[in-house]
Design an enzyme around this catalytic site. Sequence first.
Site, PDB file in Angstrom:
ATOM      1  N   LYS A   1       0.823  -1.280   0.063  1.00  0.00           N
ATOM      2  CA  LYS A   1       0.106   0.084  -0.019  1.00  0.00           C
ATOM      3  C   LYS A   1       1.068   1.224  -0.018  1.00  0.00           C
ATOM      4  O   LYS A   1       0.588   2.386  -0.602  1.00  0.00           O
ATOM      5  CB  LYS A   1      -0.968   0.002   1.099  1.00  0.00           C
ATOM      6  CG  LYS A   1      -2.056  -0.781   1.111  1.00  0.00           C
ATOM      7  CD  LYS A   1      -3.293  -0.834   1.993  1.00  0.00           C
ATOM      8  CE  LYS A   1      -4.507  -1.590   1.883  1.00  0.00           C
ATOM      9  NZ  LYS A   1      -5.407  -1.561   2.822  1.00  0.00           N
TER      10      LYS A   1
ATOM     11  N   LYS B   1      -5.926 -11.749  -8.547  1.00  0.00           N
ATOM     12  CA  LYS B   1      -7.325 -11.855  -7.536  1.00  0.00           C
ATOM     13  C   LYS B   1      -8.081 -11.081  -8.008  1.00  0.00           C
ATOM     14  O   LYS B   1      -7.824  -9.944  -8.515  1.00  0.00           O
ATOM     15  CB  LYS B   1      -6.748 -11.464  -6.121  1.00  0.00           C
ATOM     16  CG  LYS B   1      -7.961 -12.097  -5.047  1.00  0.00           C
ATOM     17  CD  LYS B   1      -7.491 -11.777  -3.746  1.00  0.00           C
ATOM     18  CE  LYS B   1      -8.330 -11.162  -2.608  1.00  0.00           C
ATOM     19  NZ  LYS B   1      -7.880 -11.084  -1.331  1.00  0.00           N
TER      20      LYS B   1
ATOM     21  N   LYS C   1     -12.093  -4.910  -6.446  1.00  0.00           N
ATOM     22  CA  LYS C   1     -12.652  -3.917  -7.052  1.00  0.00           C
ATOM     23  C   LYS C   1     -12.117  -2.499  -7.034  1.00  0.00           C
ATOM     24  O   LYS C   1     -12.486  -1.735  -7.729  1.00  0.00           O
ATOM     25  CB  LYS C   1     -13.775  -3.715  -5.699  1.00  0.00           C
ATOM     26  CG  LYS C   1     -13.253  -3.292  -4.310  1.00  0.00           C
ATOM     27  CD  LYS C   1     -14.132  -3.127  -3.341  1.00  0.00           C
ATOM     28  CE  LYS C   1     -13.303  -2.934  -2.101  1.00  0.00           C
ATOM     29  NZ  LYS C   1     -13.845  -3.296  -0.793  1.00  0.00           N
TER      30      LYS C   1
END
Length: 333
Positions: free
Chosen positions: A114, A196, A199
């Site tokens: 991140k 994976k 969204k």
Amino acid sequence: MENKKTLFSAVQPSGILTLGNYVGAISNWKRLIEEYDCIYALADLHTLTVKQVPAELRAHSYELAALYISCGIDPEKCILFCQSHVHEHAELTWILNTMTYPGELQRMTQFKDKSKSHSDNVNMGLMDYPVLMASDILLYNAHLVPVGADQKQHLELTRDLAIRFNSRYSDTFVVPEPYIAKTGAKIMSLQDPEKKMSKSDANVNAFISMNDDRDTIIKKFKRAVTDSGNEIRADESKPGITNLLTIYCCVTGKELCDAEKEFDGVGYGNFKIAVGEAVADLIEPVRCEKDRILSDKSYLDKVFADGALRAEHIARKTLSKVYRKVGLVERKF
Ligand code: TRP
């Protein structure tokens, strides 16, 4: 009284969920309620670790709660609440922060990832994320935490912190175990089956959102990436077809070998439509029910209030024990 184990889980209200979240997490939660004392949270404080549009965060929180309920998670049979409504989460995080080393957080894979994907906003909260997560779990003395592979490291830290606290002071926290779901199906991107389903994928065709309508769902499946050849078979060399077969089995409850037989001799095009239809059949009623629940905000506010009171009752006990053990002056007023 039955002596059920406590199970804790949470999802961030960071946007509408995908089919992957539904199959991998939420659809199982209903079943778990029968077996365990379940506590399910909306991890809204976690969501703040990346930039949010305030009005959207709030809307997503209501939407996620409505989705939980529409998936059959009965708020009377479990504790369903919003993390930010129970201030003990933030308070226990402070105590645990005093016993966590920066290195432990800096080496977390999710923090490193991140920090790259949100390089304009690498904040202390992003680094401290796993300690807040540990507090979520430890406040309720949860025995079990269903976790995906991406959260395993965080659960490991939770265990380390529980053990550290217990040995420094005295036995206080239950050391939680990961709950490994029996069907650990992982749903991959429709556009890149090595990745994976997410969204946050820039390509909306890569994921099925729980808000997609029937036509959109079928369109996305028609565009799904397949593999060379023409056989419908789950195989390592066929990641696209394998993913579609997995999705089909998850949403219909069929076995892989039966699905392979069912599609024997069927062309890729028709197979993709069949998978799309099966997914739409599953999602459509959930979406309609979610929208119905969402239109009644006062009901959802009541669910939040009730959940927060029940959660707080447990959390407060744990936190006061912790405050006492570390030597803070007891509140006698
Ligand atoms: N970090 C989890 C995720 O993004 C969400 C979460 C927050 C969580 N607190 C938790 C999951 C406690 C399990 C237990 O998936």
